[in-house]
Design an enzyme around this catalytic site. Sequence first.
Site, PDB file in Angstrom:
ATOM      1  N   LYS A   1       0.836  -1.206   0.000  1.00  0.00           N
ATOM      2  CA  LYS A   1       0.000   0.000   0.000  1.00  0.00           C
ATOM      3  C   LYS A   1       0.877   1.265   0.000  1.00  0.00           C
ATOM      4  O   LYS A   1       2.098   1.187   0.015  1.00  0.00           O
ATOM      5  CB  LYS A   1      -0.964  -0.029   1.195  1.00  0.00           C
ATOM      6  CG  LYS A   1      -1.846  -1.281   1.232  1.00  0.00           C
ATOM      7  CD  LYS A   1      -2.945  -1.280   0.175  1.00  0.00           C
ATOM      8  CE  LYS A   1      -3.546  -2.633  -0.122  1.00  0.00           C
ATOM      9  NZ  LYS A   1      -4.314  -3.258   0.934  1.00  0.00           N
TER      10      LYS A   1
HETATM   11  C1  LIG Z   1      -5.280  -4.198   1.530  1.00  0.00           C
HETATM   12  C2  LIG Z   1      -6.750  -4.078   1.546  1.00  0.00           C
HETATM   13  C3  LIG Z   1      -7.507  -4.150   2.730  1.00  0.00           C
HETATM   14  C4  LIG Z   1      -6.924  -4.441   4.080  1.00  0.00           C
HETATM   15  O1  LIG Z   1      -6.019  -5.454   4.063  1.00  0.00           O
HETATM   16  P1  LIG Z   1      -4.997  -5.807   5.239  1.00  0.00           P
HETATM   17  O2  LIG Z   1      -4.013  -6.679   4.553  1.00  0.00           O
HETATM   18  O3  LIG Z   1      -5.793  -6.515   6.264  1.00  0.00           O
HETATM   19  O4  LIG Z   1      -4.411  -4.536   5.761  1.00  0.00           O
HETATM   20  C5  LIG Z   1      -8.867  -3.915   2.647  1.00  0.00           C
HETATM   21  N1  LIG Z   1      -9.468  -3.646   1.489  1.00  0.00           N
HETATM   22  C6  LIG Z   1      -8.775  -3.557   0.329  1.00  0.00           C
HETATM   23  C7  LIG Z   1      -9.491  -3.211  -0.929  1.00  0.00           C
HETATM   24  C8  LIG Z   1      -7.402  -3.797   0.326  1.00  0.00           C
HETATM   25  O5  LIG Z   1      -6.728  -3.739  -0.838  1.00  0.00           O
END
Ligand SMILES: *Cc1c(COP(=O)(O)O)cnc(C)c1O
Length: 396
Positions: A194
């Site tokens: 991210k």
């Molecule tokens: C990355 C992501 C999350 C949360 O993911 P974690 O790996 O638990 O931090 C939630 N929604 C979307 C669309 C994502 O890409």
Amino acid sequence: MLPAILGGTPIRSNPLPYAKQYIDDNDCRAVSEVLKSDFLTTGPMAKKFEEVIADYVGAKYAVAFANGTAALHGACFAAGIQPGDEVITTPITFAASSNCVLYLGGTPVFADINKDNFNINIDDIAKKITKKTKAIIPVDYTGQAVDIDALKNLVKGTEIVIIEDSAHALGTKYKEKRVGGLVDMTEFSFHPVKTITTGEGGIITTNNKEYYTKLTNFRSHFITRDVNQLENKDGGGWYYEQLDLGFNYRITDFQCALGISQMKKLDWFISRRKEIVNIYNEAFTNLDGVILQKNEGFSDTVNHLYVLKLDLPKLKADRKEIFQALIAENIGVHVHYIPVYWHPYYQKLGYEKGLCPNAEDLYNCMLSVPLFPAMSNDDIRDVINGFYKIISYYRK
Ligand SMILES: *Cc1c(COP(=O)(O)O)cnc(C)c1O
């Protein structure tokens, strides 16, 4: 040029991933300082990180969690999701966006996406609202903001809660304002791919104090020492109460120190991502055989993903062959996402294929192109050359 998958020379000699974190010495120093301090788990750094994020996105409150999925679970709890409640979301997302509803016994309802911008379609949400609809979880897919005003108009006069899944969208602006303080609750993720990372981590931002208190309690077994919340106000210095069923979803202080340090680089992360996206847009607009994602005027997008659609009728190969051919060129393409309800678990729950035709069509022809700030200009050139090579080879 002969594709590498057919015995030709690959565009580059080493694999380029689709995404990668960027960690520097300042990040390492920030983490190791906390490791030598008194607090390892949620403490002063978590509080500071929450302040930094809340301030950045323009929200009153933020509650950091062990990961984005836990944060979404907390948001659904705060919104009061329980068995019998329906929550509308998109199928083109990471499973977390709808799993968080299932954790509380609620029912995810999938609305289809727009063909051109790939975000959830607001008219289809309107069609799927029933008396049981308790919340909507729109996803700022790839980082592009959903049409928040249209969504707010849709739920005006109802009790429906909007939980924006902005896991892809830290820094994105909707009509000049950053996402994070525009709806009831907004979730961000700090997974390594991210925009910024804490290793694992997530956060909910909100302007609502009641949600804030619930989220904070939910993160730590719903155990509180806050006299304002205690039933027995006269328990003693050691006294605490568990007021509801919560979880251990705490984030560590050294992760939050990493997050604070990463935030100092966010402006650079954003400008580099935008720079790469501009180069891609220019290069791929002229490549016959691919179709670009539309970006709406209301979204000043910070792309987490760069997604292209293959114009399959113009190609002699399907997505799987093109994907494999690009991997053989050492271009780390990926696919985001398999429609959530296609997964065996969701199929067993009774969701049928064909539910969201636009989402399924997109899935059959989409590819995510490598995008991360640390990509060099040579990496960018390789990606573009790799696509030109493979798409030209397989064009009818
Ligand atoms: C990355 C992501 C999350 C949360 O993911 P974690 O790996 O638990 O931090 C939630 N929604 C979307 C669309 C994502 O890409």
